[in-house]
Design a protein around this motif. Structure first.
Motif, PDB file in Angstrom:
ATOM      1  N   GLN A 162       1.686  -9.921 -55.156  1.00 29.59           N
ATOM      2  CA  GLN A 162       0.993 -10.990 -55.041  1.00 29.59           C
ATOM      3  C   GLN A 162       1.105 -11.926 -53.872  1.00 29.59           C
ATOM      4  OE1 GLN A 162       2.031 -12.898 -58.986  1.00 29.59           O
ATOM      5  NE2 GLN A 162       0.085 -12.422 -59.806  1.00 29.59           N
ATOM      6  N   THR A 163       2.294 -11.984 -53.515  1.00 27.44           N
ATOM      7  CA  THR A 163       2.420 -12.941 -52.269  1.00 27.44           C
ATOM      8  C   THR A 163       2.133 -11.985 -50.854  1.00 27.44           C
ATOM      9  OG1 THR A 163       4.727 -11.973 -51.947  1.00 27.44           O
ATOM     10  CG2 THR A 163       4.542 -13.960 -53.031  1.00 27.44           C
ATOM     11  N   GLU A 164       2.086 -10.729 -50.796  1.00 30.38           N
ATOM     12  CA  GLU A 164       1.443 -10.060 -49.800  1.00 30.38           C
ATOM     13  C   GLU A 164      -0.054  -9.994 -49.801  1.00 30.38           C
ATOM     14  OE1 GLU A 164       1.286  -5.679 -47.772  1.00 30.38           O
ATOM     15  OE2 GLU A 164       2.436  -5.895 -49.589  1.00 30.38           O
ATOM     16  N   LEU A 165      -0.484 -10.041 -51.132  1.00 29.09           N
ATOM     17  CA  LEU A 165      -2.014 -10.147 -51.392  1.00 29.09           C
ATOM     18  C   LEU A 165      -2.529 -11.591 -50.781  1.00 29.09           C
ATOM     19  CD1 LEU A 165      -4.727  -8.880 -52.005  1.00 29.09           C
ATOM     20  CD2 LEU A 165      -3.969  -9.417 -54.415  1.00 29.09           C
ATOM     21  N   TRP A 166      -2.035 -12.472 -51.164  1.00 27.96           N
ATOM     22  CA  TRP A 166      -2.372 -13.682 -50.642  1.00 27.96           C
ATOM     23  C   TRP A 166      -2.560 -13.991 -49.355  1.00 27.96           C
ATOM     24  CZ3 TRP A 166      -4.270 -17.772 -53.693  1.00 27.96           C
ATOM     25  CH2 TRP A 166      -4.327 -18.883 -53.057  1.00 27.96           C
ATOM     26  N   GLY A 167      -1.484 -13.539 -48.679  1.00 26.47           N
ATOM     27  CA  GLY A 167      -1.357 -13.541 -47.156  1.00 26.47           C
ATOM     28  C   GLY A 167      -2.653 -12.830 -46.695  1.00 26.47           C
ATOM     29  N   LYS A 168      -2.728 -11.439 -47.209  1.00 25.91           N
ATOM     30  CA  LYS A 168      -3.608 -10.596 -46.547  1.00 25.91           C
ATOM     31  C   LYS A 168      -5.099 -11.236 -46.839  1.00 25.91           C
ATOM     32  CE  LYS A 168      -0.946  -7.363 -45.146  1.00 25.91           C
ATOM     33  NZ  LYS A 168      -0.608  -6.960 -43.634  1.00 25.91           N
ATOM     34  N   LEU A 169      -5.491 -11.931 -47.784  1.00 34.02           N
ATOM     35  CA  LEU A 169      -6.807 -12.481 -48.254  1.00 34.02           C
ATOM     36  C   LEU A 169      -6.989 -13.657 -47.262  1.00 34.02           C
ATOM     37  CD1 LEU A 169      -6.568 -12.174 -52.082  1.00 34.02           C
ATOM     38  CD2 LEU A 169      -7.865 -11.098 -50.890  1.00 34.02           C
ATOM     39  N   ARG A 170      -6.070 -14.088 -46.828  1.00 36.30           N
ATOM     40  CA  ARG A 170      -6.254 -15.400 -45.900  1.00 36.30           C
ATOM     41  C   ARG A 170      -6.604 -14.956 -44.576  1.00 36.30           C
ATOM     42  NH1 ARG A 170      -4.679 -20.523 -47.731  1.00 36.30           N
ATOM     43  NH2 ARG A 170      -5.523 -20.834 -49.464  1.00 36.30           N
ATOM     44  N   GLN A 171      -6.414 -13.434 -44.301  1.00 31.37           N
ATOM     45  CA  GLN A 171      -6.426 -13.221 -43.106  1.00 31.37           C
ATOM     46  C   GLN A 171      -7.705 -12.419 -42.718  1.00 31.37           C
ATOM     47  OE1 GLN A 171      -2.797 -11.285 -41.977  1.00 31.37           O
ATOM     48  NE2 GLN A 171      -1.498 -13.038 -42.322  1.00 31.37           N
ATOM     49  N   ALA A 172      -8.047 -11.348 -43.764  1.00 26.53           N
ATOM     50  CA  ALA A 172      -8.757 -10.066 -43.649  1.00 26.53           C
ATOM     51  C   ALA A 172     -10.158 -10.545 -44.059  1.00 26.53           C
ATOM     52  CB  ALA A 172      -8.305  -8.946 -44.317  1.00 26.53           C
ATOM     53  N   ARG A 173     -11.299  -9.910 -43.475  1.00 24.57           N
ATOM     54  CA  ARG A 173     -12.565 -10.087 -43.998  1.00 24.57           C
ATOM     55  C   ARG A 173     -12.873  -8.985 -44.928  1.00 24.57           C
ATOM     56  NH1 ARG A 173     -16.539  -9.625 -39.329  1.00 24.57           N
ATOM     57  NH2 ARG A 173     -17.910  -9.084 -40.994  1.00 24.57           N
ATOM     58  N   TRP A 174     -12.073  -7.965 -44.910  1.00 28.59           N
ATOM     59  CA  TRP A 174     -12.367  -6.777 -45.961  1.00 28.59           C
ATOM     60  C   TRP A 174     -10.989  -6.392 -46.229  1.00 28.59           C
ATOM     61  CZ3 TRP A 174     -16.734  -3.056 -46.799  1.00 28.59           C
ATOM     62  CH2 TRP A 174     -18.034  -3.712 -46.446  1.00 28.59           C
ATOM     63  N   ALA A 175     -10.709  -6.637 -47.551  1.00 28.26           N
ATOM     64  CA  ALA A 175      -9.491  -6.249 -48.176  1.00 28.26           C
ATOM     65  C   ALA A 175      -9.517  -5.416 -49.300  1.00 28.26           C
ATOM     66  CB  ALA A 175      -8.614  -7.398 -48.492  1.00 28.26           C
ATOM     67  N   SER A 176      -8.629  -4.266 -49.619  1.00 28.86           N
ATOM     68  CA  SER A 176      -8.526  -3.433 -50.716  1.00 28.86           C
ATOM     69  C   SER A 176      -7.276  -3.550 -51.227  1.00 28.86           C
ATOM     70  CB  SER A 176      -9.127  -2.210 -50.538  1.00 28.86           C
ATOM     71  OG  SER A 176      -8.979  -1.255 -51.291  1.00 28.86           O
ATOM     72  N   ALA A 177      -6.803  -3.753 -52.475  1.00 31.67           N
ATOM     73  CA  ALA A 177      -5.897  -3.942 -53.052  1.00 31.67           C
ATOM     74  C   ALA A 177      -5.840  -2.918 -54.276  1.00 31.67           C
ATOM     75  CB  ALA A 177      -5.486  -5.357 -53.468  1.00 31.67           C
ATOM     76  N   THR A 178      -4.710  -2.425 -54.597  1.00 29.82           N
ATOM     77  CA  THR A 178      -4.487  -1.550 -55.879  1.00 29.82           C
ATOM     78  C   THR A 178      -3.118  -1.706 -56.310  1.00 29.82           C
ATOM     79  OG1 THR A 178      -4.357   0.714 -56.606  1.00 29.82           O
ATOM     80  CG2 THR A 178      -3.407   0.317 -54.568  1.00 29.82           C
ATOM     81  N   ALA A 179      -3.122  -1.847 -57.582  1.00 34.80           N
ATOM     82  CA  ALA A 179      -1.851  -2.188 -58.160  1.00 34.80           C
ATOM     83  C   ALA A 179      -1.892  -2.077 -60.015  1.00 34.80           C
ATOM     84  CB  ALA A 179      -1.286  -3.933 -58.070  1.00 34.80           C
ATOM     85  N   PRO A 180      -0.751  -1.819 -60.580  1.00 33.56           N
ATOM     86  CA  PRO A 180      -0.756  -1.648 -61.896  1.00 33.56           C
ATOM     87  C   PRO A 180      -1.674  -2.545 -62.478  1.00 33.56           C
ATOM     88  CG  PRO A 180       1.439  -1.099 -61.193  1.00 33.56           C
ATOM     89  CD  PRO A 180       0.527  -1.653 -59.917  1.00 33.56           C
ATOM     90  N   THR A 181      -2.109  -2.486 -63.633  1.00 34.28           N
ATOM     91  CA  THR A 181      -2.912  -3.325 -64.456  1.00 34.28           C
ATOM     92  C   THR A 181      -1.981  -4.877 -64.745  1.00 34.28           C
ATOM     93  OG1 THR A 181      -3.921  -1.810 -65.686  1.00 34.28           O
ATOM     94  CG2 THR A 181      -4.052  -3.990 -66.626  1.00 34.28           C
ATOM     95  N   ALA A 182      -0.618  -4.857 -64.777  1.00 31.39           N
ATOM     96  CA  ALA A 182      -0.048  -6.037 -65.268  1.00 31.39           C
ATOM     97  C   ALA A 182       0.497  -6.626 -64.165  1.00 31.39           C
ATOM     98  CB  ALA A 182       0.974  -5.742 -66.175  1.00 31.39           C
ATOM     99  N   ALA A 183       0.007  -6.172 -62.692  1.00 26.09           N
ATOM    100  CA  ALA A 183       0.550  -6.856 -61.596  1.00 26.09           C
ATOM    101  C   ALA A 183       0.069  -8.348 -61.235  1.00 26.09           C
ATOM    102  CB  ALA A 183       0.222  -6.197 -60.409  1.00 26.09           C
ATOM    103  N   GLY A 184      -1.084  -8.689 -62.028  1.00 29.32           N
ATOM    104  CA  GLY A 184      -1.727 -10.028 -61.651  1.00 29.32           C
ATOM    105  C   GLY A 184      -2.539 -10.238 -60.598  1.00 29.32           C
ATOM    106  N   LYS A 185      -3.258  -8.856 -60.227  1.00 28.58           N
ATOM    107  CA  LYS A 185      -4.270  -8.985 -59.165  1.00 28.58           C
ATOM    108  C   LYS A 185      -5.395  -9.726 -59.142  1.00 28.58           C
ATOM    109  CE  LYS A 185      -5.888  -4.290 -60.078  1.00 28.58           C
ATOM    110  NZ  LYS A 185      -4.927  -4.076 -61.206  1.00 28.58           N
ATOM    111  N   THR A 186      -6.040  -9.799 -60.377  1.00 28.59           N
ATOM    112  CA  THR A 186      -7.348 -10.685 -60.532  1.00 28.59           C
ATOM    113  C   THR A 186      -6.835 -11.941 -60.826  1.00 28.59           C
ATOM    114  OG1 THR A 186      -8.225  -8.588 -61.613  1.00 28.59           O
ATOM    115  CG2 THR A 186      -9.463 -10.684 -62.059  1.00 28.59           C
TER     116      THR A 186
END
Length: 610
Positions: A154-178
């Protein structure tokens, strides 16, 4: 001097601690169900973990960058924190969880009295400083008033979302991505960087869930007059107020068709993006994404998927000047146990339970059913085993292939429970029963089922009813819930145990491996559980499990259009003969792709391989 990576590799090898971790995994799986539910095997009943030795090894593994090694550390640390013989061992397990940035599990353990509160206050100065530093590094600041403790993904995804215009994230269902993306989306509205956002979800059930969660989360943000809707009304595109629309791909097309000028979405989120490979609906989804891109090439796009080996596929067609980011999946946040239940020969009421890990099985013990699971179809095996393993707990899901099966299995659990819950009927369960009787039908099965904490859940039911069932299941008031493949489509309904018998969706459709693990991923909810148990029944029956239990691994995302276009000659021949074929000659795979390609406004999006 030995290198850390070499030491970590040795620790999980046969020469190192592999056998000790293996028996600890099986023992802790049995403990997670409870010895009053499962009688442990002789090998496990006398097992006494060498906690100091195992926790020392786990502290090294927690510093690894390999998911498999981190998951061993997680398993051992949680086992120590929950089942350790004294507070010193339990605290040591919690400290290892701080290394894994799994602070929510530590908080949960304190809430449930597994460890005492104020872990940091009991540590030495050096370890306190380290634990505080880890906590700070895991903190995600949502706005001036609110922050959450995230896992490394989640901490890595948060940083990438703030920087990128196009982002793709994959993780197990319980990882809290949504959950993280919804918070990020609202924070962008609060920062005034977004006026219109589109959230695409594959089913109406998931659309409803996301819409409700956005409304709830928005209470923590300062976004005046935010509109959140799921009906494709053109008023949502008028720019009069900040707006988030939550649609299926079909509804997005209706929304665009209703607008005289295609609306420009600042942010588009595509949840369950692997559904681009899902037949006709995958083609419709790809077409929907392209319409959004065409309307605003400067918009931001986020693609979310579980267990994908090629998440970069989803952003390879981003504009050349767009900054792109790929966030691969991180380690699990709960320990998932894949179990196999087998009947003891000639003893239909007695079953063994074993733990499947990689290519091996380790015996856990055995359990008894309350009655013989007689009858055709195997429904009683599902219901009786679900009851046996979940009777003393909350949060048991039983997977049924069809709506009718779901209702039968729920009825069997209700009948088996009898009047064991002799206390007063819970007011919320009574209200749900009354609602079903007055708003649906007085003979609707949920009218009586919910009174004993039993329910069923499928897509073809009123969303208001489905939402209330989900809420009461999450709260623990509905203890047993029988579900169909709605869960595979991404409904965020986590549980403690999942009982599965066979890999089918509906009457004859095979469940793909990634679908199985998307379903299995519901077992264990971060922040609410430490363990998630997936119990597979009759795995030796080739009719039920023709390819065995699917392996847990990443799976490729393949767009439906690419599958068909890879056979270009067949497609061109089909298009050339399309008029003369008539309705009877329509090919279910060729037709949607042919229609997609012949659309006058077709872009080249996603066709690099063509």
């Amino acid at each position: 001097m030995i290198q850390a990576k070499d030491l970590q590799s040795w620790l999980i090898s046969a020469e190192g601690f592999a056998s000790e971790f293996e028996i600890l995994r099986a023992w802790s799986a049995g403990q997670s169900l409870g010895e009053d539910v499962v009688t442990l095997s002789p090998r496990l009943s006398g097992f006494m973990p060498d906690w100091r030795r195992l926790l020392l090894a786990s502290s090294f593994l927690a510093g690894s960058d390999k998911i498999g090694e981190q998951e061993i550390a997680l398993m051992a640390a949680q086992a120590a924190m929950l089942f350790g013989p004294n507070m010193l061992i339990r605290d040591a397990g919690a400290v290892i969880l701080t290394q894994l940035a799994n602070n929510r599990s530590i908080d949960l353990a304190a809430q449930r009295n597994h460890i005492a509160p104020d872990l940091e206050g009991r540590l030495g100065i050096s370890e306190t400083l380290l634990a505080t530093r880890r906590l700070i590094e895991a903190t995600i600041v949502l706005n001036d008033a609110r922050a959450i403790s995230g896992n490394p993904f989640q901490t890595e995804l948060w940083g990438k979302l703030r920087q990128a215009r196009w982002a793709s994230a994959t993780a197990p269902t319980a990882a809290g991505k949504t959950y993280l993306v919804l918070n990020w989306l609202l924070s962008e509205f609060e920062r005034r960087t977004c006026e219109l956002a589109i959230f695409l979800a594959p089913t109406r059930a998931l659309v409803s869930e996301i819409e409700n969660e956005l409304r709830t989360l928005n209470k923590e943000f300062n976004v005046p007059n935010l509109r959140v809707g799921s009906i494709p009304l053109r008023d949502f595109a008028d720019g009069s107020a900040p707006t988030i629309v939550v649609f299926t791909q079909e509804r997005l097309h209706l929304f665009f068709n209703a607008c005289e000028i295609p609306p420009k979405a600042d942010i588009t989120v595509v949840d369950e993006a692997q559904k681009l490979g899902d037949g006709t609906r995958g083609v419709i989804l790809q077409d929907a994404i392209e319409r959004v891109v065409s309307a605003n090439e400067d918009g931001r796009f986020v693609f979310l998927s579980p267990h994908a080996e090629n998440p970069g596929k989803l952003i390879e067609d981003a504009p050349n000047n767009a900054e792109k980011a790929i966030v691969p999946g991180g380690t699990s946040t709960v320990t998932q146990n894949l179990m196999i239940a087998r009947q003891i020969p000639n003893k239909p009421m007695e079953w063994t339970l074993s733990l499947a890990h990689k290519d091996d099985e380790a015996e856990i013990g055995y359990f008894k059913l309350h009655d013989r699971p007689s009858g055709k179809g195997g429904n009683k095996r599902l219901s009786f085993i679900g009851l046996a393993l979940g009777r003393k707990d909350k949060g048991t899901l039983i997977y049924a292939n069809e709506q009718g099966e779901a209702e039968k299995i729920a009825q069997q659990i209700y009948d088996a429970l009898g009047n064991e819950d002799s206390g007063p009927l819970d007011e919320e369960l009574k209200d749900l029963s009354d609602f079903c009787r007055t708003s649906i039908h007085n003979r609707f099965k949920l009218v009586h089922l919910v009174k004993r904490g039993v329910g069923f859940h499928y897509g073809n039911m009123p969303s208001l009813l489905r939402n209330e069932i989900e809420r009461l299941f999450k709260s623990g008031k509905i203890r047993f819930l029988v579900c169909t493949s709605t869960l595979i489509e991404g409904v965020n309904l986590a549980c403690r145990n999942i009982i599965v018998r066979g890999t089918r969706k509906g009457r004859g459709t095979r469940m793909e491996p990634q679908d199985f693990w998307n379903l299995a991923g519901r077992a264990g909810r971060w922040g609410a559980d430490f363990y998630g148990n997936i119990v597979c029944i009759d795995t030796d029956d080739k009719n039920l499990w023709p390819y065995g239990i699917p392996r847990k691994s990443a799976y490729p995302i393949i767009r439906e259009t690419d599958k068909v276009i890879d056979h270009a000659e067949d497609l061109l021949n089909y298009i050339a003969r399309r008029i003369e074929l008539g309705i009877e000659g329509v090919d279910e795979k060729m037709e949607p792709v042919a229609a997609y390609l012949m659309c006058p406004t077709r872009l080249a999006f996603g066709q690099n391989s063509g």
